[in-house]
Structure formats: structure tokens, C-alpha cells
Write a protein that holds these residues in place. Structure first.
Motif, PDB file in Angstrom:
ATOM      1  N   GLY A   1       0.833  -1.208   0.000  1.00  0.00           N
ATOM      2  CA  GLY A   1       0.000   0.000   0.000  1.00  0.00           C
ATOM      3  C   GLY A   1       0.861   1.248   0.000  1.00  0.00           C
ATOM      4  O   GLY A   1       1.216   1.746   1.056  1.00  0.00           O
ATOM      5  N   ILE A   2       1.181   1.726  -1.180  1.00  0.00           N
ATOM      6  CA  ILE A   2       2.027   2.937  -1.261  1.00  0.00           C
ATOM      7  C   ILE A   2       1.412   3.898  -2.271  1.00  0.00           C
ATOM      8  O   ILE A   2       0.976   3.467  -3.344  1.00  0.00           O
ATOM      9  N   ILE A   3       1.326   5.181  -1.894  1.00  0.00           N
ATOM     10  CA  ILE A   3       0.757   6.169  -2.819  1.00  0.00           C
ATOM     11  C   ILE A   3       1.714   7.360  -2.944  1.00  0.00           C
ATOM     12  O   ILE A   3       2.365   7.737  -1.969  1.00  0.00           O
ATOM     13  N   PRO A   4       1.798   7.921  -4.153  1.00  0.00           N
ATOM     14  CA  PRO A   4       2.642   9.123  -4.280  1.00  0.00           C
ATOM     15  C   PRO A   4       1.970  10.301  -3.591  1.00  0.00           C
ATOM     16  O   PRO A   4       0.739  10.401  -3.597  1.00  0.00           O
ATOM     17  N   LEU A   5       2.735  11.147  -2.967  1.00  0.00           N
ATOM     18  CA  LEU A   5       2.170  12.316  -2.294  1.00  0.00           C
ATOM     19  C   LEU A   5       2.744  13.589  -2.919  1.00  0.00           C
ATOM     20  O   LEU A   5       3.951  13.668  -3.183  1.00  0.00           O
ATOM     21  N   THR A   6       1.862  14.542  -3.148  1.00  0.00           N
ATOM     22  CA  THR A   6       2.329  15.840  -3.646  1.00  0.00           C
ATOM     23  C   THR A   6       1.733  16.911  -2.744  1.00  0.00           C
ATOM     24  O   THR A   6       0.889  16.607  -1.896  1.00  0.00           O
ATOM     25  N   ALA A   7       2.156  18.137  -2.988  1.00  0.00           N
ATOM     26  CA  ALA A   7       1.677  19.233  -2.128  1.00  0.00           C
ATOM     27  C   ALA A   7       0.147  19.301  -2.123  1.00  0.00           C
ATOM     28  O   ALA A   7      -0.456  19.708  -1.139  1.00  0.00           O
ATOM     29  N   GLY A   8      -0.501  18.856  -3.215  1.00  0.00           N
ATOM     30  CA  GLY A   8      -1.966  18.938  -3.292  1.00  0.00           C
ATOM     31  C   GLY A   8      -2.669  17.762  -2.627  1.00  0.00           C
ATOM     32  O   GLY A   8      -3.894  17.769  -2.481  1.00  0.00           O
ATOM     33  N   SER A   9      -1.905  16.719  -2.223  1.00  0.00           N
ATOM     34  CA  SER A   9      -2.539  15.518  -1.652  1.00  0.00           C
ATOM     35  C   SER A   9      -3.305  15.834  -0.382  1.00  0.00           C
ATOM     36  O   SER A   9      -4.339  15.254  -0.094  1.00  0.00           O
ATOM     37  N   LEU A  10      -2.760  16.727   0.408  1.00  0.00           N
ATOM     38  CA  LEU A  10      -3.381  17.059   1.689  1.00  0.00           C
ATOM     39  C   LEU A  10      -3.381  18.580   1.834  1.00  0.00           C
ATOM     40  O   LEU A  10      -2.377  19.174   2.202  1.00  0.00           O
ATOM     41  N   PRO A  11      -4.510  19.224   1.523  1.00  0.00           N
ATOM     42  CA  PRO A  11      -4.542  20.686   1.592  1.00  0.00           C
ATOM     43  C   PRO A  11      -4.179  21.199   2.984  1.00  0.00           C
ATOM     44  O   PRO A  11      -4.536  20.566   3.987  1.00  0.00           O
ATOM     45  N   ALA A  12      -3.496  22.325   3.023  1.00  0.00           N
ATOM     46  CA  ALA A  12      -3.025  22.888   4.304  1.00  0.00           C
ATOM     47  C   ALA A  12      -4.179  23.030   5.295  1.00  0.00           C
ATOM     48  O   ALA A  12      -4.022  22.774   6.478  1.00  0.00           O
ATOM     49  N   GLU A  13      -5.359  23.422   4.774  1.00  0.00           N
ATOM     50  CA  GLU A  13      -6.480  23.668   5.693  1.00  0.00           C
ATOM     51  C   GLU A  13      -7.009  22.364   6.297  1.00  0.00           C
ATOM     52  O   GLU A  13      -7.691  22.363   7.314  1.00  0.00           O
ATOM     53  N   ASP A  14      -6.695  21.225   5.678  1.00  0.00           N
ATOM     54  CA  ASP A  14      -7.117  19.935   6.242  1.00  0.00           C
ATOM     55  C   ASP A  14      -6.041  19.326   7.148  1.00  0.00           C
ATOM     56  O   ASP A  14      -6.293  18.350   7.851  1.00  0.00           O
ATOM     57  N   SER A  15      -4.860  19.890   7.090  1.00  0.00           N
ATOM     58  CA  SER A  15      -3.753  19.252   7.812  1.00  0.00           C
ATOM     59  C   SER A  15      -3.883  19.427   9.315  1.00  0.00           C
ATOM     60  O   SER A  15      -3.183  18.799  10.084  1.00  0.00           O
ATOM     61  N   ARG A  16      -4.795  20.288   9.751  1.00  0.00           N
ATOM     62  CA  ARG A  16      -4.950  20.480  11.199  1.00  0.00           C
ATOM     63  C   ARG A  16      -5.969  19.518  11.801  1.00  0.00           C
ATOM     64  O   ARG A  16      -6.149  19.478  13.008  1.00  0.00           O
ATOM     65  N   ILE A  17      -6.659  18.743  10.949  1.00  0.00           N
ATOM     66  CA  ILE A  17      -7.681  17.856  11.529  1.00  0.00           C
ATOM     67  C   ILE A  17      -7.039  16.572  12.053  1.00  0.00           C
ATOM     68  O   ILE A  17      -5.982  16.150  11.598  1.00  0.00           O
ATOM     69  N   ALA A  18      -7.731  15.954  13.021  1.00  0.00           N
ATOM     70  CA  ALA A  18      -7.176  14.777  13.699  1.00  0.00           C
ATOM     71  C   ALA A  18      -7.202  13.539  12.799  1.00  0.00           C
ATOM     72  O   ALA A  18      -7.641  13.600  11.647  1.00  0.00           O
ATOM     73  N   GLY A  19      -6.768  12.411  13.334  1.00  0.00           N
ATOM     74  CA  GLY A  19      -6.702  11.180  12.546  1.00  0.00           C
ATOM     75  C   GLY A  19      -5.499  11.231  11.621  1.00  0.00           C
ATOM     76  O   GLY A  19      -4.730  12.194  11.641  1.00  0.00           O
ATOM     77  N   SER A  20      -5.324  10.191  10.829  1.00  0.00           N
ATOM     78  CA  SER A  20      -4.229  10.206   9.862  1.00  0.00           C
ATOM     79  C   SER A  20      -4.780  10.020   8.460  1.00  0.00           C
ATOM     80  O   SER A  20      -5.507   9.073   8.195  1.00  0.00           O
ATOM     81  N   PHE A  21      -4.402  10.940   7.593  1.00  0.00           N
ATOM     82  CA  PHE A  21      -4.749  10.862   6.174  1.00  0.00           C
ATOM     83  C   PHE A  21      -4.258   9.521   5.602  1.00  0.00           C
ATOM     84  O   PHE A  21      -4.874   8.930   4.732  1.00  0.00           O
ATOM     85  N   LEU A  22      -3.142   9.015   6.140  1.00  0.00           N
ATOM     86  CA  LEU A  22      -2.600   7.728   5.661  1.00  0.00           C
ATOM     87  C   LEU A  22      -3.161   6.550   6.449  1.00  0.00           C
ATOM     88  O   LEU A  22      -2.842   5.404   6.168  1.00  0.00           O
ATOM     89  N   ARG A  23      -3.929   6.839   7.464  1.00  0.00           N
ATOM     90  CA  ARG A  23      -4.496   5.862   8.402  1.00  0.00           C
ATOM     91  C   ARG A  23      -3.390   5.109   9.179  1.00  0.00           C
ATOM     92  O   ARG A  23      -2.216   5.207   8.861  1.00  0.00           O
ATOM     93  N   ASN A  24      -3.832   4.417  10.234  1.00  0.00           N
ATOM     94  CA  ASN A  24      -2.844   3.810  11.152  1.00  0.00           C
ATOM     95  C   ASN A  24      -2.875   2.292  11.162  1.00  0.00           C
ATOM     96  O   ASN A  24      -2.161   1.654  11.924  1.00  0.00           O
ATOM     97  N   GLY A  25      -3.740   1.698  10.374  1.00  0.00           N
ATOM     98  CA  GLY A  25      -3.815   0.229  10.379  1.00  0.00           C
ATOM     99  C   GLY A  25      -4.972  -0.248  11.223  1.00  0.00           C
ATOM    100  O   GLY A  25      -5.542   0.495  12.012  1.00  0.00           O
ATOM    101  N   ASN A  26      -5.305  -1.493  11.031  1.00  0.00           N
ATOM    102  CA  ASN A  26      -6.440  -2.089  11.712  1.00  0.00           C
ATOM    103  C   ASN A  26      -5.917  -3.004  12.816  1.00  0.00           C
ATOM    104  O   ASN A  26      -5.098  -3.888  12.558  1.00  0.00           O
ATOM    105  N   ALA A  27      -6.404  -2.789  14.030  1.00  0.00           N
ATOM    106  CA  ALA A  27      -5.887  -3.563  15.169  1.00  0.00           C
ATOM    107  C   ALA A  27      -6.075  -5.071  14.983  1.00  0.00           C
ATOM    108  O   ALA A  27      -5.361  -5.869  15.594  1.00  0.00           O
ATOM    109  N   ASN A  28      -7.034  -5.462  14.125  1.00  0.00           N
ATOM    110  CA  ASN A  28      -7.289  -6.893  13.973  1.00  0.00           C
ATOM    111  C   ASN A  28      -6.383  -7.561  12.943  1.00  0.00           C
ATOM    112  O   ASN A  28      -6.383  -8.782  12.808  1.00  0.00           O
ATOM    113  N   THR A  29      -5.654  -6.759  12.190  1.00  0.00           N
ATOM    114  CA  THR A  29      -4.784  -7.389  11.197  1.00  0.00           C
ATOM    115  C   THR A  29      -3.400  -7.632  11.789  1.00  0.00           C
ATOM    116  O   THR A  29      -3.134  -7.287  12.938  1.00  0.00           O
TER     117      THR A  29
END
Ligand code: F6P
Length: 359
Positions: free
Chosen positions: A50-78
Motif C-alpha cells: 500500500g504505497i501512494i505518491p504524495l504531492t503538495a496537493g494531496s493534503l490541503p493545508a487547511e485539512d492538515s490540522r484535523i485529527a486522525g491520519s490521512f494515511l491511516r494507522n492500520g487495523n488492530a485486527n490485522t
């Protein structure tokens, strides 16, 4: 130009997106190619990875302050390092990660992780081969040694204090005490900081012995008949089991108090990232990129006495190990715990809180 991967692992907290965004913006400015590993170690073991290219537009600055992870953290059951070890599949799991990393062709990997993830990274470091490994410490527990702050702590403190502020009004209306259970695993940093901020009447943390009787006496002497008691989730009380807040509420009820237990739970890991955490994300990201450019590896960014630098992961790991207290038999101590001379303990006492049996 280097190919740099970014991964968020362990429990989420606020500030992860700010760090991802600042790493991407800064990395691109330096001419690097940036990638995100999706879902923590799940992204390293899935086929295809699971790999994705990231550019400056991938995560707008105004969204970067919200909680959670844009890349997510994984599932505890896996599968992760711990479950793989439990099911005897550790060798296979490690092999999968190694293969994925080779396939991805990364030059460097920035892991934004907590105590567990960073310690596991250190323990299994050989699977990362020649990939430069740079870690950014994040956790609401603040239980990572060799750094004065971890990403996400400031927001969690704000969230917990705000939760208690709200409860205080109901407490006042109903002449009632609330025992609020704080997260923090085996440490009391979050409880202590939020407790001082909201003016809690008592702050009970795993590092300091307390007596239910003394707590009750303290509350009885209060000029008010309502208030907040913060109980860190890691506290123990002889003769009791179950959730920390329930244990304390039971003891108080027995002594005639009108009391309720309250559980802010994962709200402590949510909330818009505070300015302090955003600034820390900026400073840690710049230091992580400097470390990549300086060909450092197996290091962690750290804030010590106001300065951001890198420290070897091995040193962080060694510093966090549990050792026996020289003065108190059977008492285990660690650099990641609240020390007995923590300045907020005396500040809490000075403003009228019971913090346990301290001299
Ligand atoms: O380490 C962060 C943390 O929120 C701890 O404070 C808490 O004990 C634990 O994670 C909760 O984990 P989970 O989200 O798996 O319930």
C-alpha cells in the motif's frame, strides 16, 4: 533526490496530518519524491504494497490540522509485530516487510509512531536493510523518553481539559463529583497536565501511591460539594478490579459522595490540532528531513530544552527500560514515567489538589 516514504503507526492522535503535510511540502522543496505507506504496517505487508505518491496537493493545508491520519494507522485486527509473534508468524511477517520495502525502492522511511511502534522498529531494525530510518515521536501518553514533548500530547491535554471544564458545570448543578478516566497507559503525564489546567480536585496517577481514605478526607474538606477527580487509566487499587474511574467512584460512593464515573475515551486522541502541536509537527518534520539529507539513520527527532535535534533510536529504547526503584522494593521506574519531582505535582498541590501520598 531521494524516494522518501511516510508511515503513521500505532494509535492515532492529533498532529499526524500536520506532520505528513509538512514532510511532503518540505521534502518536495528539497527535490525529493514523497510517498505515503497506507495503513501502517498493513501497507507494508499487503500485496501489492500500500504505497501512494504524495504531492503538495494531496493534503490541503487547511485539512492538515484535523485529527486522525490521512494515511491511516492500520487495523488492530490485522497482523502486526505483536500479533505475528503471538501466532508464531513473526519470521514470515518480517520477511514480507523486507520484501515490500525492496519492491518500493525507498531510500528513506519516516515513521511517525508511539512508544510501542518505535520500540518495535528498534527491535526489528535489521528488516529495514539499507533504508534510512527516521522516526517522529507521537503519542498522547508522552511515554517516549529523550524528548520533552511528543506530537499529539498538547492537543490531547486540551481535549481532556475541555471535557472536564464541561463536566464541571453539570457537577456544580447537581452537587456532584465526577471521576474522569484519562488515557495514558502506564503513565500519568496526560492526567497531571489536564488536571492542573482544569483545576481538578484530585489527580491520581500510576506513579504516585494514593489512599482512597485520604482522597475522601481531602474532598470532604473542600469548600465546594462538587468537582473533578482525574483518574489515570493505569492506576491500581488494592482489592479492586475494573476501570480506574469505576474503582474510585465506588470508594467515594461508599463514603457518602454523590459521584459518577466519566470516560472521555478516544476523544482525547481527536480534536483540531492545537497551534503548539502544529508548530511541533513543523519542527520535527524539518529535523526529520535534515536527518534524511545528512544520511542519518535509526534516529528519532526530539525536543530537548527547547532545541530540536535527533537522538539514536537505540538510546531512546535503552532510556525507556523499566528498572527497579533503588529506594522502594518491587517498585518499577522508567524515564518515561512522571518523576516524583515533576514541577506540576507541587503546582497541583499548591492550587488545592490531592495528588497522592507525596511529601
Ligand atoms: O497509546 C495511546 C492510547 O490511547 C492509550 O492512552 C490507551 O491506553 C490506548 O492507546 C487505547 O488503545 P485502543 O485505541 O486500541 O483502545
Amino acid at each position: 533526490m531521494k524516494k522518501i516514504g511516510i508511515m503513521t503507526t500505532g494509535g492515532d492522535c492529533s498532529g499526524l496530518n500536520a506532520a505528513i503535510m509538512r514532510l511532503v511540502a518540505g521534502g518536495m522543496k528539497r527535490g525529493h519524491q514523497m510517498f505515503g505507506i497506507v495503513d501502517g504496517t498493513d501497507g507494508l505487508t499487503s500485496t501489492p504494497p500500500g504505497i501512494i505518491p504524495l504531492t503538495a496537493g494531496s493534503l490541503p493545508a487547511e485539512d492538515s490540522r484535523i485529527a486522525g491520519s490521512f494515511l491511516r494507522n492500520g487495523n488492530a485486527n490485522t497482523k502486526n509485530f505483536e500479533t505475528a509473534a503471538k501466532t508464531g508468524k513473526q519470521k514470515e511477517f518480517r520477511g514480507q516487510i523486507k520484501k515490500s520495502l525492496e519492491k518500493m525502492g525507498l531510500d528513506a522511511l519516516v515513521i511517525i509512531g508511539g512508544n510501542g511502534s518505535l520500540s518495535l522498529t528498534h527491535t526489528h531494525r535489521e528488516i529495514y536493510g539499507d533504508v534510512q530510518l527516521v522516526c517522529i515521536p507521537k503519542t498522547i501518553d508522552m511515554d517516549i523518553p529523550l524528548t520533552d514533548r511528543t506530537l499529539g500530547f498538547d492537543t490531547a491535554m486540551q481535549q481532556l481539559a475541555a471535557y472536564c471544564d464541561q463536566l464541571m458545570l453539570t457537577a456544580r448543578s447537581h452537587h456532584r463529583w465526577f471521576v474522569v478516566q484519562a488515557m495514558g497507559r502506564d503513565t500519568g503525564h496526560l492526567s497531571l497536565h489536564a488536571g492542573v489546567a482544569c483545576g481538578a480536585d484530585a489527580i491520581l496517577i500510576p506513579e504516585i501511591k494514593f489512599k482512597a481514605e485520604s482522597l475522601a478526607k481531602h474532598l470532604k474538606k473542600s469548600p465546594r460539594d462538587y468537582g473533578i477527580i482525574i483518574a489515570a487509566e493505569g492506576i491500581r487499587l488494592r482489592g479492586h478490579s475494573g476501570a480506574a474511574a469505576d474503582m474510585i467512584a465506588r470508594e467515594l460512593k461508599k463514603r457518602g459522595f454523590a459521584v459518577r464515573a466519566a470516560f472521555p475515551e478516544h476523544i482525547q486522541r481527536a480534536g483540531d490540532t492545537t497551534a503548539a502541536d502544529r508548530i511541533l509537527a513543523s519542527r520535527f518534520s524539518e529535523a526529520a528531513l535534515d536527518a534524511v539529507d545528512n544520511n542519518e539513520t535509526y534516529v528519532m527527532t526530539s525536543l530537548l530544552d527547547g532545541a530540536v535535534k535527533t537522538v539514536p533510536l537505540a538510546e531512546m529504547f535503552a532510556a525507556g527500560e523499566l528498572t527497579e526503584d533503588a529506594k522502594i522494593p518491587d517498585m518499577m521506574v522508567s524515564n518515561s514515567f512522571v518523576p516524583p519531582d515533576h514541577p506540576l505535582l507541587s503546582a497541583a498541590v499548591s492550587q488545592g489538589a490531592y495528588v497522592g501520598e507525596i511529601k
